[in-house]
Design an enzyme around this catalytic site. Structure first.
Site, PDB file in Angstrom:
ATOM      1  N   ILE A   1      12.906  -4.505  -0.480  1.00  0.00           N
ATOM      2  CA  ILE A   1      13.367  -4.740   0.898  1.00  0.00           C
ATOM      3  C   ILE A   1      12.215  -4.581   1.879  1.00  0.00           C
ATOM      4  O   ILE A   1      12.009  -5.376   2.780  1.00  0.00           O
ATOM      5  CB  ILE A   1      14.498  -3.753   1.249  1.00  0.00           C
ATOM      6  CG1 ILE A   1      15.756  -4.128   0.472  1.00  0.00           C
ATOM      7  CG2 ILE A   1      14.791  -3.763   2.762  1.00  0.00           C
ATOM      8  CD1 ILE A   1      16.920  -3.187   0.686  1.00  0.00           C
TER       9      ILE A   1
ATOM     10  N   THR B   1       9.051 -13.587 -21.418  1.00  0.00           N
ATOM     11  CA  THR B   1       8.649 -14.223 -20.157  1.00  0.00           C
ATOM     12  C   THR B   1       9.714 -14.089 -19.064  1.00  0.00           C
ATOM     13  O   THR B   1       9.460 -14.415 -17.908  1.00  0.00           O
ATOM     14  CB  THR B   1       8.371 -15.738 -20.351  1.00  0.00           C
ATOM     15  OG1 THR B   1       9.604 -16.363 -20.716  1.00  0.00           O
ATOM     16  CG2 THR B   1       7.326 -15.994 -21.400  1.00  0.00           C
TER      17      THR B   1
ATOM     18  N   GLN C   1       9.774 -14.996 -15.004  1.00  0.00           N
ATOM     19  CA  GLN C   1      10.576 -16.095 -14.444  1.00  0.00           C
ATOM     20  C   GLN C   1      11.402 -15.606 -13.257  1.00  0.00           C
ATOM     21  O   GLN C   1      11.476 -16.247 -12.214  1.00  0.00           O
ATOM     22  CB  GLN C   1      11.535 -16.649 -15.499  1.00  0.00           C
ATOM     23  CG  GLN C   1      10.857 -17.322 -16.678  1.00  0.00           C
ATOM     24  CD  GLN C   1      11.902 -17.815 -17.674  1.00  0.00           C
ATOM     25  OE1 GLN C   1      12.973 -18.299 -17.293  1.00  0.00           O
ATOM     26  NE2 GLN C   1      11.611 -17.705 -18.956  1.00  0.00           N
TER      27      GLN C   1
ATOM     28  N   CYS D   1     -17.143  18.968   0.006  1.00  0.00           N
ATOM     29  CA  CYS D   1     -16.281  19.294   1.140  1.00  0.00           C
ATOM     30  C   CYS D   1     -15.709  20.704   0.997  1.00  0.00           C
ATOM     31  O   CYS D   1     -16.441  21.671   1.158  1.00  0.00           O
ATOM     32  CB  CYS D   1     -15.227  18.211   1.335  1.00  0.00           C
ATOM     33  SG  CYS D   1     -14.714  18.122   3.071  1.00  0.00           S
TER      34      CYS D   1
ATOM     35  N   GLY E   1     -15.324  22.174  -1.589  1.00  0.00           N
ATOM     36  CA  GLY E   1     -16.191  22.745  -2.625  1.00  0.00           C
ATOM     37  C   GLY E   1     -17.419  23.425  -2.027  1.00  0.00           C
ATOM     38  O   GLY E   1     -17.856  24.488  -2.490  1.00  0.00           O
TER      39      GLY E   1
ATOM     40  N   HIS F   1     -18.374  13.513   1.899  1.00  0.00           N
ATOM     41  CA  HIS F   1     -17.816  12.983   0.644  1.00  0.00           C
ATOM     42  C   HIS F   1     -18.743  11.903   0.090  1.00  0.00           C
ATOM     43  O   HIS F   1     -18.539  10.715   0.389  1.00  0.00           O
ATOM     44  CB  HIS F   1     -16.434  12.377   0.890  1.00  0.00           C
ATOM     45  CG  HIS F   1     -15.370  13.386   1.158  1.00  0.00           C
ATOM     46  ND1 HIS F   1     -14.535  13.865   0.175  1.00  0.00           N
ATOM     47  CD2 HIS F   1     -15.006  14.027   2.287  1.00  0.00           C
ATOM     48  CE1 HIS F   1     -13.691  14.745   0.687  1.00  0.00           C
ATOM     49  NE2 HIS F   1     -13.961  14.860   1.974  1.00  0.00           N
TER      50      HIS F   1
ATOM     51  N   GLU G   1     -18.802  10.619  -2.720  1.00  0.00           N
ATOM     52  CA  GLU G   1     -18.125   9.742  -3.687  1.00  0.00           C
ATOM     53  C   GLU G   1     -17.642   8.424  -3.069  1.00  0.00           C
ATOM     54  O   GLU G   1     -17.491   7.436  -3.767  1.00  0.00           O
ATOM     55  CB  GLU G   1     -16.946  10.481  -4.344  1.00  0.00           C
ATOM     56  CG  GLU G   1     -15.737  10.777  -3.458  1.00  0.00           C
ATOM     57  CD  GLU G   1     -15.835  12.078  -2.662  1.00  0.00           C
ATOM     58  OE1 GLU G   1     -16.967  12.561  -2.454  1.00  0.00           O
ATOM     59  OE2 GLU G   1     -14.782  12.593  -2.233  1.00  0.00           O
TER      60      GLU G   1
END
Ligand code: GLN
Length: 539
Positions: free
Chosen positions: A152, A192, A196, A385, A387, A511, A513
């Site tokens: 929806i 399938t 469909q 961070c 850490g 950060h 990463e």
């Protein structure tokens, strides 16, 4: 919309988690290798304005862009594959769409008209579809529609895609539908029917997909492809098989083998500008799959039961590991399970220790124990961070003797607030988008581990946090041997902390990463892995 920009929409059916983001990123990569400039955007159907306020257990990590947008983790895949940055415009939610429309309604911009889903919400969706294509910067804009066809909450997005065809014209518009072909082992058959049905739902909404990409655990025989083509109203060569892959980084080459890029180019009347044949990508894959050494690294955090919470960190290890031809066995360890009695047995097999970002008190003391172990036993340590903040607090408590030292996030009354809120943050009472977010400059101390890793002394990295190192303690902390080797040149805020007389102990407030990509591994991760390799040799 830019007149020559081509728009590709990717919808999903049958089930979620089919990897639309990886298919989008892989197609983007292939088109890039043919000389096209490509960007990818994601439209998410939920009502949050952005994922910044979501618990990581809901949708995995919140990915942060240079401009400080808190976005869906799929944007991380886009950047890691394409090696180009994304921005706030690349991730739009239903919440943001409604917020924009309602804000305009309050300003009276609709001149007394009834404001409705069609056309007002769909117009707002479409103007966001076209935004990135407007200045002619991109030849191709790929739009991933989150959720599944038939939900929806996705309906206005799907309706906007239907309308977009008429705005853009058939040669500039393409829909790829990603579905699942399940295998019933009892019947030994690929089915399938779900595909469909999901294509039928798209057709009911007025959209004919141009290409079907079918996730499958088994190769699709010709008769299955023919059946799909017939019932779903697509050309046989536009039924593309997407076999489960060993690594997400294999998918661009698998899609090339299946000629997904060629089908797209034919339908959009595009001709290759170049063909680089993805040499760098293949080189990366070669190094990833043929490691010459191996290390075990612990990721200590509190969201470990859902690895997607640490998606960018995990991928950074893949990129950096490949760069030094090292297989990284990453062990996700819950910091809640680490305490004074058991830390040794939990941590002793590790060649390197990473303490992860995070929020709140849960698992905090386990992180303190972990840092103490890494510091005392001289195990390579990388704090990101939270850490880094933990590393500072552990050092204050156990080396400087400041008993009860803490971050005011964990203990607002602490006598020694080594980590605290800055004045600007204290005034804020809203949650969303109010952290220090996005890219900030950082100056590195010459000769530091960080400067060695980056090979320069001016860097930019992305942030997502509220609390900062409290500079009232800087002199005292540095005199005791924990040195601020990275600082923000404008505010003097501490960005990196390194421990003296330790093989590799680096905590970063930012950060790193978020900026690691397959072809551009993040230098701190590379050096951390190297330190873990050296540590393993000594052990
Ligand atoms: N909770 C800490 C802060 O807000 C750290 C955040 C993080 O690790 N991303 O400063």
């Amino acid at each position: 919309m830019g007149s020559s920009t081509k728009y590709i929409f990717i919808t999903g059916g049958v089930t979620s988690s089919l990897g639309k983001g990886i298919i989008a990123a892989s197609l983007g990569k292939l088109l890039q290798s043919r000389g096209f400039s490509v960007t990818i955007q994601k439209f998410d159907p939920y009502l949050n304005i952005d994922p910044g306020t979501l618990n990581p257990y809901e949708h995995g990590e919140c990915y942060v862009t240079d401009d400080g947008a808190e976005t869906d983790l799929d944007l991380g895949h886009y950047e890691r594959f394409l090696n180009v940055t994304t921005s706030q415009s690349n991730n739009i939610t239903t919440g943001r769409i409604y917020n924009n429309v309602i804000t305009r309604e309050r300003k009276g911009e609709f001149l007394g008209k009834t404001v409705q889903v069609i056309p007002h919400i769909t117009d707002e969706i479409k103007s966001n579809f076209y935004k990135l294509g407007q200045d002619g910067k991109y030849d191709v804009v790929i739009t991933e529609i989150g959720g599944c066809v038939g939900d929806i909450e996705s309906l206005p997005f799907i309706e906007a895609v239907r309308q977009a065809r008429w705005d853009l014209g058939p040669n500039n518009f393409l829909v790829i539908h990603l579905t699942l072909i399940p295998y019933l082992s009892a019947a030994k058959e690929l089915k399938t029917k779900p595909t469909q049905h999901s294509v039928k739902q798209l057709l009911e909404a007025g959209i004919q997909p141009d290409i079907l990409v079918c996730r499958t655990e088994h190769h699709l025989p010709l008769d299955v492809k023919k059946k799909l083509a017939l019932f779903c109203n697509v050309q046989l060569n536009s039924v593309i098989e997407a076999m489960d892959a060993e690594s997400i980084y294999d998918v661009p080459l698998l899609m090339k083998k299946e000629k997904l890029d060629e089908r797209v180019m034919t339908k959009l009347k595009l001709t290759s500008k170049t063909n680089t044949d993805l040499e760098h990508w293949k080189d990366f894959l070669g190094r990833l799959k043929n490691p010459t050494q191996e290390v075990t690294i612990g990721l200590i955090g509190k969201y470990v039961s859902l690895p997607d919470s640490y998606k960018s960190i995990i991928e950074s290890f893949t990129h950096a590991g490949a760069a030094v031809e090292c297989k990284v066995n990453l062990k996700l360890i819950s910091s809640e399970e680490i305490h004074t009695e058991n830390f040794k047995s939990k941590l002793e097999e590790l060649d390197g220790i990473l303490v992860a970002p995070g929020f709140g008190e849960r698992g905090f003391e386990g992180k303190i124990e972990t840092v103490r172990y890494a510091r005392e036993q001289k195990v390579p340590f990388f704090g990101i961070c939270l850490g880094m903040q933990v590393a500072v607090i552990e050092f204050a408590r156990n080396v400087m003797g400041l008993k009860g030292a803490n971050s005011t996030e964990m203990d607002p009354e602490t006598q020694f607030p080594l980590i605290a809120l800055m004045e600007e943050q204290k005034k804020i009472d809203q949650m969303g988008g109010t952290m220090r977010l996005g890219s900030y400059a950082c100056d590195l101390k010459k000769g530091s581990k960080a400067a060695q890793a980056y090979g320069k002394t001016k860097i930019h990295e992305r942030h997502r946090h509220r609390y900062e190192f409290n500079n009232d303690y800087l002199e005292q902390v540095e005199n005791a041997g924990l040195i601020a080797t990275g600082k923000n040149p404008d505010t003097g805020l501490v960005e990196i902390m390194e421990l003296k007389n330790h093989p590799w102990f680096v905590g970063v407030q930012f950060h790193p990463e978020y900026k690691s990509t397959a072809l551009n591994p993040q230098p701190l991760f590379v050096k951390f892995i190297q330190a873990a390799i050296d540590n393993k040799k000594v052990k």
